[in-house]
Design an enzyme around this catalytic site. Structure first.
Site, PDB file in Angstrom:
ATOM      1  N   GLY A   1       6.947  28.268  -7.519  1.00 39.47           N
ATOM      2  CA  GLY A   1       6.179  28.984  -6.509  1.00 39.47           C
ATOM      3  C   GLY A   1       5.318  28.082  -5.653  1.00 39.47           C
ATOM      4  O   GLY A   1       5.250  28.249  -4.423  1.00 39.47           O
TER       5      GLY A   1
ATOM      6  N   HIS B   1      -1.845  -4.996  -7.174  1.00 35.24           N
ATOM      7  CA  HIS B   1      -2.750  -4.401  -6.193  1.00 35.24           C
ATOM      8  C   HIS B   1      -2.131  -4.567  -4.801  1.00 35.24           C
ATOM      9  O   HIS B   1      -1.581  -5.615  -4.498  1.00 35.24           O
ATOM     10  CB  HIS B   1      -4.112  -5.086  -6.227  1.00 35.24           C
ATOM     11  CG  HIS B   1      -5.033  -4.633  -5.128  1.00 35.24           C
ATOM     12  ND1 HIS B   1      -5.747  -3.471  -5.220  1.00 35.24           N
ATOM     13  CD2 HIS B   1      -5.318  -5.184  -3.908  1.00 35.24           C
ATOM     14  CE1 HIS B   1      -6.461  -3.325  -4.105  1.00 35.24           C
ATOM     15  NE2 HIS B   1      -6.211  -4.352  -3.302  1.00 35.24           N
TER      16      HIS B   1
END
EC number: 1.16.1.1
Length: 458
Positions: free
Chosen positions: A181, A440
């Site tokens: 949904g 990173h």
């Protein structure tokens, strides 16, 4: 009567590779499919819905272009006929590729029709009787349509209908605030429809921890989706072109009115009308075939794989069912479905990736838990992408330090969660994760920080 080494009912995500493995072992296989090869995933599930999600994201990013210093002239519009055509092309290509592969396999007979048991080793297919020493049931599932007052009088949609929809509903009512949904709710809102989600529980995706549910609700509402929770005692009515959903328990009546209704209240197995009783195969009260740890049913030589066995409702769990059965039959192993670590994703944007247990599940299982959670606004990559909704969370056992679960609700969460899922499968501890050196800037780089910040719940 035609005799095979194996009969497989259903060419879904477990049945098709299992047929190929039997053929590779030099054994004959009858692979029976009554509808579309590929099952739910290829035809009405993963493949078409994620194709539509991609179209919805393209519209969303285009509308946000100015936030990134990019000017796009004119209004952003969506052509639903082209969206549907692209979806059908992608799903159709996957199905055709799978069909071609299966039809080219020596010793595999791809048969069409509805299979029914006539005994523990016999299958009726039309006027023919097929027999084999081993039979595998991979019949999948379909949408659950509960007995709701007024629903029978309304033309409603299910997920199968949504992937073929080539028009934009004016206002879509979504009955059910869980995975199916919510994915359709967000994508239709991004296509330009008004959307209201009506959930009978007190919060969305009730199996998740509350902070995850709250975060999902928050970004959906930020995108204009109306959310109504705690909507029990639902009844439906139609007045002309409008559908009204009434939630009127305890004297408090709330209503939601829309042009179209999507019923997204879960799935049920396709185990009726298979003649299972003639083979002596046991099912539970919901119709799921009961299986042991090796996926064998109550009848020796008959196995149930995929959505119909109640041991997982995902493509990857169905495929793992195939892996377990193949390893045990052909490789001399003793694989067990009981050893499987849960992992799945909710493909909203941002997506939710889940591995192992939630905090609530871990507590219920008897663990003393450590938890660590950080908002996605702490993640550099999320800030750089301008997508800071969501959070990351880890759950560990306080006594052993072992990782029990994790959730990543944020950009790339469905991919980044595999770092946690793999570590849980390896039996790793939080310390193992804490001393990793992540790249990173990535979403995954916050995981060691989370591991170092684990503390008692509450």
């Amino acid at each position: 009567m035609k005799t095979f080494d194996a009969i497989i009912i259903g060419a879904g995500q477990a049945g098709a590779p299992l047929a190929a493995r039997f053929a590779a072992e030099g054994q004959t296989v009858a692979l029976i499919e009554r509808h579309l090869v590929g099952g739910t995933c290829v035809n009405t599930g993963c493949t078409p819905t994620k194709t539509m999600v991609a179209s919805a994201r393209a519209a969303h990013v285009a509308r946000r272009a100015a936030d990134f210093g990019v000017d796009i002239a004119g209004a952003i519009t969506v052509d639903m006929k082209r969206v549907q055509a692209r979806t059908a092309d992608v799903a159709g290509a996957s199905r055709k590729g799978l069909e071609g592969w299966l039809e080219g396999l020596d010793k595999v007979s791809l048969l069409r029709g509805h299979a029914r048991f006539e005994g523990p080793d016999r299958i009726a297919l039309g006027d023919e009787i097929l027999t084999a020493g081993k039979i595998f049931i991979n019949v999948g599932g379909r949408p659950t349509v509960p007995d709701i007052e007024g629903l029978a009088d309304i033309a409603y949609l299910t997920n199968s209908d949504m992937v073929g929809l080539d028009r934009l509903p004016e206002h879509l009512l979504v009955l059910g605030g869980s995975y199916i949904g919510l994915e359709f709710a967000q994508m239709l809102a991004r296509f330009g429809a008004k959307v209201t989600v009506v959930e009978r529980g007190e919060r969305l995706i009730g199996r998740e921890d509350p902070e995850v549910s709250d975060a999902v609700r928050g970004f959906l509402e930020d995108e204009g989706v109306t959310v109504m929770t705690g909507a029990e005692c639902i009844r439906l009515s139609r007045d002309g072109g409008q559908i009204t959903m009434h939630a009127d328990c305890g004297g408090d009546t709330r209503t939601a009115t829309g042009s179209d209704l999507l019923v997204a209240l879960g799935r049920r197995p396709n185990t009726d009308n298979l003649g299972l009783e003639k083979a002596g195969v046991t099912v539970d009260k919901r119709g799921y075939i009961t299986v042991g740890s090796g996926l064998e049913t109550s009848v020796p030589g008959i196995f149930a794989l995929g959505d119909c066995n109640g041991r997982g409702a995902f493509t990857h769990t169905a495929y793992n069912d195939y892996e377990i059965v193949a390893a045990n039959l052909f490789d001399g192993e003793s694989r067990s479905v009981d050893d499987r670590i849960a992992g799945y994703a909710l493909y909203t944007d941002p997506p939710l990736g889940r591995a192992g247990m939630s905090e609530a599940q871990a507590v219920k299982a008897g663990h003393r838990v450590l938890v660590s959670s950080r908002p996605m606004s702490n993640v550099a990559r999320a800030k750089e992408k301008g997508e800071t909704a969501g959070l990351m969370k880890l759950v560990a056992d306080a006594d052993t330090g072992k990782l029990l679960g994790g959730a990543i609700l944020g950009p790339g969460g469905d991919e980044a969660i595999h770092a946690v899922l793999n570590l849980i499968n390896m039996g790793a501890t939080a310390k193992d994760l804490q001393w990793a050196v992540p790249i990173h800037p990535t979403v995954s780089e916050l995981l060691p920080t989370l591991a170092g910040g684990l503390s008692p719940a509450g």
